[in-house]
Design a protein around this motif. Structure first.
Motif, PDB file in Angstrom:
ATOM      1  N   LYS A 154       0.831  -1.195   0.000  1.00  0.00           N
ATOM      2  CA  LYS A 154       0.000   0.000   0.000  1.00  0.00           C
ATOM      3  C   LYS A 154       0.871   1.252   0.000  1.00  0.00           C
ATOM      4  N   THR A 155       0.295   2.350  -0.483  1.00  0.00           N
ATOM      5  CA  THR A 155       1.081   3.589  -0.599  1.00  0.00           C
ATOM      6  C   THR A 155       1.576   4.088   0.752  1.00  0.00           C
ATOM      7  N   GLU A 156       0.829   3.836   1.806  1.00  0.00           N
ATOM      8  CA  GLU A 156       1.236   4.308   3.131  1.00  0.00           C
ATOM      9  C   GLU A 156       2.426   3.525   3.684  1.00  0.00           C
ATOM     10  N   GLN A 157       2.788   2.431   3.042  1.00  0.00           N
ATOM     11  CA  GLN A 157       3.903   1.615   3.519  1.00  0.00           C
ATOM     12  C   GLN A 157       5.253   2.066   2.978  1.00  0.00           C
ATOM     13  N   VAL A 158       5.261   3.073   2.091  1.00  0.00           N
ATOM     14  CA  VAL A 158       6.543   3.531   1.552  1.00  0.00           C
ATOM     15  C   VAL A 158       7.404   4.095   2.677  1.00  0.00           C
ATOM     16  N   VAL A 159       8.708   4.038   2.480  1.00  0.00           N
ATOM     17  CA  VAL A 159       9.654   4.691   3.376  1.00  0.00           C
ATOM     18  C   VAL A 159      10.423   5.724   2.558  1.00  0.00           C
ATOM     19  N   PHE A 160      11.165   6.578   3.237  1.00  0.00           N
ATOM     20  CA  PHE A 160      11.855   7.683   2.560  1.00  0.00           C
ATOM     21  C   PHE A 160      13.348   7.647   2.881  1.00  0.00           C
ATOM     22  N   ARG A 161      14.141   8.096   1.919  1.00  0.00           N
ATOM     23  CA  ARG A 161      15.566   8.298   2.160  1.00  0.00           C
ATOM     24  C   ARG A 161      15.764   9.732   2.653  1.00  0.00           C
ATOM     25  N   ALA A 162      16.389   9.874   3.822  1.00  0.00           N
ATOM     26  CA  ALA A 162      16.651  11.217   4.357  1.00  0.00           C
ATOM     27  C   ALA A 162      17.505  12.012   3.373  1.00  0.00           C
ATOM     28  N   SER A 163      17.221  13.286   3.243  1.00  0.00           N
ATOM     29  CA  SER A 163      17.978  14.135   2.314  1.00  0.00           C
ATOM     30  C   SER A 163      19.217  14.737   2.956  1.00  0.00           C
TER      31      SER A 163
ATOM     32  N   ASP B 224      22.962   0.392   4.279  1.00  0.00           N
ATOM     33  CA  ASP B 224      21.577  -0.014   4.017  1.00  0.00           C
ATOM     34  C   ASP B 224      21.581  -1.505   3.682  1.00  0.00           C
ATOM     35  N   GLU B 225      21.292  -2.334   4.675  1.00  0.00           N
ATOM     36  CA  GLU B 225      21.376  -3.781   4.510  1.00  0.00           C
ATOM     37  C   GLU B 225      20.365  -4.305   3.493  1.00  0.00           C
ATOM     38  N   LEU B 226      19.146  -3.771   3.499  1.00  0.00           N
ATOM     39  CA  LEU B 226      18.131  -4.250   2.545  1.00  0.00           C
ATOM     40  C   LEU B 226      18.532  -3.942   1.106  1.00  0.00           C
ATOM     41  N   LEU B 227      19.016  -2.732   0.866  1.00  0.00           N
ATOM     42  CA  LEU B 227      19.422  -2.355  -0.483  1.00  0.00           C
ATOM     43  C   LEU B 227      20.621  -3.185  -0.934  1.00  0.00           C
ATOM     44  N   ASN B 228      21.562  -3.402  -0.030  1.00  0.00           N
ATOM     45  CA  ASN B 228      22.733  -4.196  -0.398  1.00  0.00           C
ATOM     46  C   ASN B 228      22.399  -5.667  -0.594  1.00  0.00           C
ATOM     47  N   GLU B 229      21.398  -6.140   0.129  1.00  0.00           N
ATOM     48  CA  GLU B 229      20.948  -7.516  -0.093  1.00  0.00           C
ATOM     49  C   GLU B 229      20.378  -7.663  -1.504  1.00  0.00           C
ATOM     50  N   TYR B 230      19.592  -6.667  -1.919  1.00  0.00           N
ATOM     51  CA  TYR B 230      19.073  -6.671  -3.286  1.00  0.00           C
ATOM     52  C   TYR B 230      20.230  -6.606  -4.280  1.00  0.00           C
ATOM     53  N   ASN B 231      21.194  -5.719  -4.021  1.00  0.00           N
ATOM     54  CA  ASN B 231      22.325  -5.566  -4.936  1.00  0.00           C
ATOM     55  C   ASN B 231      23.130  -6.854  -5.058  1.00  0.00           C
ATOM     56  N   ARG B 232      23.334  -7.548  -3.955  1.00  0.00           N
ATOM     57  CA  ARG B 232      24.085  -8.808  -3.997  1.00  0.00           C
ATOM     58  C   ARG B 232      23.346  -9.844  -4.840  1.00  0.00           C
ATOM     59  N   LYS B 233      22.047  -9.947  -4.622  1.00  0.00           N
ATOM     60  CA  LYS B 233      21.249 -10.900  -5.386  1.00  0.00           C
ATOM     61  C   LYS B 233      21.277 -10.573  -6.870  1.00  0.00           C
TER      62      LYS B 233
ATOM     63  N   SER C 238      20.196   7.711   5.967  1.00  0.00           N
ATOM     64  CA  SER C 238      19.328   6.732   6.620  1.00  0.00           C
ATOM     65  C   SER C 238      17.941   6.694   5.973  1.00  0.00           C
ATOM     66  N   VAL C 239      17.189   5.667   6.362  1.00  0.00           N
ATOM     67  CA  VAL C 239      15.815   5.482   5.886  1.00  0.00           C
ATOM     68  C   VAL C 239      14.845   5.950   6.969  1.00  0.00           C
ATOM     69  N   ILE C 240      13.834   6.719   6.562  1.00  0.00           N
ATOM     70  CA  ILE C 240      12.846   7.258   7.497  1.00  0.00           C
ATOM     71  C   ILE C 240      11.530   6.507   7.319  1.00  0.00           C
ATOM     72  N   LYS C 241      11.031   5.932   8.403  1.00  0.00           N
ATOM     73  CA  LYS C 241       9.692   5.353   8.382  1.00  0.00           C
ATOM     74  C   LYS C 241       8.694   6.447   8.728  1.00  0.00           C
ATOM     75  N   THR C 242       7.484   6.324   8.195  1.00  0.00           N
ATOM     76  CA  THR C 242       6.548   7.452   8.285  1.00  0.00           C
ATOM     77  C   THR C 242       5.571   7.373   9.452  1.00  0.00           C
ATOM     78  N   GLN C 243       5.601   6.260  10.216  1.00  0.00           N
ATOM     79  CA  GLN C 243       4.607   6.098  11.281  1.00  0.00           C
ATOM     80  C   GLN C 243       4.653   7.226  12.313  1.00  0.00           C
ATOM     81  N   ASP C 244       5.852   7.702  12.612  1.00  0.00           N
ATOM     82  CA  ASP C 244       5.999   8.714  13.656  1.00  0.00           C
ATOM     83  C   ASP C 244       6.040  10.138  13.116  1.00  0.00           C
ATOM     84  N   ILE C 245       5.840  10.304  11.823  1.00  0.00           N
ATOM     85  CA  ILE C 245       5.832  11.645  11.222  1.00  0.00           C
ATOM     86  C   ILE C 245       4.445  12.253  11.405  1.00  0.00           C
ATOM     87  N   PRO C 246       4.341  13.445  11.970  1.00  0.00           N
ATOM     88  CA  PRO C 246       3.023  14.083  12.140  1.00  0.00           C
ATOM     89  C   PRO C 246       2.319  14.265  10.793  1.00  0.00           C
TER      90      PRO C 246
END
Length: 424
Positions: free
Chosen positions: A39-48, A62-71, A82-90
């Motif tokens: 779902k769209t609300e599940q996206v995460v963001f890369r801090a600028s 970024d372990e998830l991104l590097n796991e994809y890259n290795r595969k 870092s990666v920002i999750k949106t749950q705690d963003i007002p």
């Protein structure tokens, strides 16, 4: 966009109609890289930005991104933002367009719009979630001309076709835009052919189709161009072939010179290429072996329902065949046609029938394998250039002519209910 007239191969009656039915939001996002849906609300963001001393905002691996890259066979990345999750963003720090979260302000009141897949942390297309995403795999044996066809297709769509169907084609990002422009400049401005696609990890080419009718949601197109050598390499396909089984449409390119019966009959314009081409070219049926072994045989009824456009490339070469047994000199294959406002079903049936008959005579085993393994097919013939380059150069005096280049793609749009089908 009005009524659709359905024609799937030879199975439907000519009198059947249905209204266009576009998917309605909110739209699930399909990641162009790992193909997970969310779902769209599940996206995460890369801090600028990075903040030393703040564990949440320090640069990190970024372990998830590097796991994809290795595969995928790519190099691991060093520390990045870092990666920002949106749950705690007002809520007041979230920006939405068409109900889709596209930007946030972090706790430092700094904005970022770099949305990531929550499963692999690759960056998502800007239109992800605002309309459906469709994966289109362009497959075929080595030297069939996939990269040239893709370059010509995007050029024709952007310059001519989209205007005819009330749409506009926009590159998925400036990076992809630069790649497209570089290839188009090489061919259409400098008359130089592209180098073969290297047998390595294949990145998707992402484009957005925006319609003038705002009732039609934008379409994110995710093209994958698979190197021919990789199509028959089991190890390569196991590592890089996920997109094929996750495709919404397939463009299956077939070179006339792959057909054993035609190799010695076609009079090539490139006089330096002589003799039997058996060792140089893979057979079209070799590619179907991949589909069956790695994908189709694992499905119920052992047929894939993915709409598949079978496209005979380099159709201009067939003019040199000079053999009525295979194709008439007056064939529609040699005549360009522009589908205006809708997909002309009469025109499709004509070209579909001609190419099917041609393949039944030129390569019956391939045609039989297609019938056995693919449920929904359309048959086409195209010429990306309208001429045969010599020594990787296009003769400036001859010029470039695109023949029916966009037709297979328009058929896929029609199959996806994004383009009206009518009879003239």
């Amino acid at each position: 966009m009005g009524l659709f007239q359905i024609f799937h191969g030879n199975n439907k009656k000519k009198s059947e109609y249905k209204k266009a039915t576009y998917e309605k939001g909110p739209f699930m996002i399909k990641c162009p890289f790992c193909f997970k849906k969310f779902k769209t609300e599940q996206v995460v963001f890369r801090a600028s930005h990075a903040e030393e001393g703040d564990p949440e905002y320090e640069k990190t691996i970024d372990e998830l991104l590097n796991e994809y890259n290795r595969k995928a066979g790519k190099s691991a990345l060093p520390e990045i933002n870092s990666v920002i999750k949106t749950q705690d963003i007002p809520e007041k720090n979230k920006t939405r367009v068409d109900g889709v979260l596209i930007e946030i302000k972090d706790k430092y009141d700094i904005s970022t719009s770099e949305r990531l897949c929550p499963y692999c942390h690759n960056e998502l297309p800007i239109t992800a979630g605002r309309g459906p995403s469709k994966v289109i795999s362009v497959v075929g044996a080595s030297q069939v001309g996939k990269s040239v066809y893709m370059t010509a297709l995007l050029y024709v769509l952007e310059k001519y076709t989209c205007e005819r169907i009330g749409a506009s084609l926009i590159a998925g990002s400036s990076e992809y835009n630069d790649e497209i422009r570089e290839n188009q400049e090489k061919i259409f401005d400098n008359n130089i052919m592209l180098d073969p696609t290297p047998k390595q990890h294949v990145e998707p080419l992402i484009a957005n189709m925006k319609f003038k009718n705002d009732k039609i949601p934008p379409l994110t197109l995710i093209f994958y161009d698979v190197p021919g050598e990789g199509m028959t390499d089991k190890g390569y396909i196991e590592k890089h072939g996920d997109h094929i089984k996750n495709s919404d449409g397939i463009i299956f390119l077939v070179d006339p010179l792959q057909m054993r019966a035609l190799r010695k009959k076609i009079s090539l314009m490139n006089k330096e290429v002589k003799g039997d081409f058996t060792e140089k070219y893979q057979e079209p049926k070799d590619i179907i072996v991949y589909f069956f072994e790695n994908f189709i045989s694992k499905q119920s009824h052992e047929k894939t329902s993915i709409p598949t456009a079978v496209v005979v490339t380099k159709s201009d070469m067939l003019k040199n065949l000079r053999d009525e047994e295979y194709i008439s000199e007056n064939s529609n294959i040699f005549r360009n046609y522009n589908h205006e406002k809708f997909f002309n079903l009469n025109e499709f049936e004509n070209i579909n029938g001609e190419v099917m008959k041609f393949l039944e005579k030129a390569d019956a085993p391939f045609k039989g394998a297609m019938d056995a393994c693919f449920k929904t097919t359309g048959y086409f013939a195209v010429s990306s250039l309208g001429c045969n380059p010599q020594n990787l150069k296009i003769d400036e005096n001859v010029g470039i002519e695109h023949i029916r280049v966009d037709e297979p793609f328009l058929w896929l749009l029609y199959e996806m209910n994004y383009l009206d089908g009518r009879r003239d």
